[in-house]
Design a protein around this motif. Sequence first.
Motif, PDB file in Angstrom:
ATOM      1  N   LEU A  37      47.628  46.508  33.078  1.00  0.00           N
ATOM      2  CA  LEU A  37      47.383  45.362  33.978  1.00  0.00           C
ATOM      3  C   LEU A  37      46.123  45.608  34.807  1.00  0.00           C
ATOM      4  N   HIS A  40      42.759  45.796  32.688  1.00  0.00           N
ATOM      5  CA  HIS A  40      42.362  44.495  32.138  1.00  0.00           C
ATOM      6  C   HIS A  40      42.044  43.472  33.222  1.00  0.00           C
ATOM      7  N   HIS A  42      43.812  42.336  35.896  1.00  0.00           N
ATOM      8  CA  HIS A  42      44.846  41.403  36.368  1.00  0.00           C
ATOM      9  C   HIS A  42      45.252  41.650  37.817  1.00  0.00           C
ATOM     10  N   ILE A  65      48.405  39.683  42.087  1.00  0.00           N
ATOM     11  CA  ILE A  65      48.093  39.456  40.685  1.00  0.00           C
ATOM     12  C   ILE A  65      47.071  38.325  40.636  1.00  0.00           C
ATOM     13  N   ALA A  66      46.047  38.502  39.792  1.00  0.00           N
ATOM     14  CA  ALA A  66      44.973  37.510  39.678  1.00  0.00           C
ATOM     15  C   ALA A  66      45.575  36.121  39.472  1.00  0.00           C
ATOM     16  N   LYS A  70      47.330  33.661  32.549  1.00  0.00           N
ATOM     17  CA  LYS A  70      47.671  34.812  31.694  1.00  0.00           C
ATOM     18  C   LYS A  70      48.184  35.986  32.530  1.00  0.00           C
ATOM     19  N   SER A  71      47.462  36.324  33.603  1.00  0.00           N
ATOM     20  CA  SER A  71      47.860  37.446  34.465  1.00  0.00           C
ATOM     21  C   SER A  71      49.254  37.214  35.042  1.00  0.00           C
ATOM     22  N   ARG A  72      49.485  36.007  35.528  1.00  0.00           N
ATOM     23  CA  ARG A  72      50.742  35.701  36.208  1.00  0.00           C
ATOM     24  C   ARG A  72      51.922  35.697  35.228  1.00  0.00           C
TER      25      ARG A  72
END
Length: 131
Positions: A37, A40, A42, A65-66, A70-72
């Motif tokens: 995470l 990458h 995030h 979290i960004a 996708k991150s979430r």
Amino acid sequence: SNLTDYRHVIFEFFESRLDNVLHKANFSLSIQEASQLILHGHVLINGKPVKTKSYKLKTNDLIEIAPNVKSRILVKKSVDRSNFWTLPPKHLLINYKTLQILFVYSNSSNLMPVLNHSLNLNSVIAHIKKG
């Protein structure tokens, strides 16, 4: 008393590592997943992306979290699959709705876990050196 101080230093070192905090907060199912995470992109600390898994958090750092989908989704999947055992440590204030963690450690915090057995620091350190 020297041993107690040494243990405190060791625990402070691990408990303030970004990858460990993400894992302990159940934002990942493993330390390796937490590392991914972070690497990458995030994870943000105080609004800025951090890609260093060993980043040492400071008191009142805000980990989030960004905001991209996708991150979430990645983190929400981990939270949903977590069994919350063990409970997150009390020096992490976690908001699972916003996917934020406030690191509220202070020098007076008691980071020592309650263990029903003795911790063999030599074997812990030997394991770390191997790995």
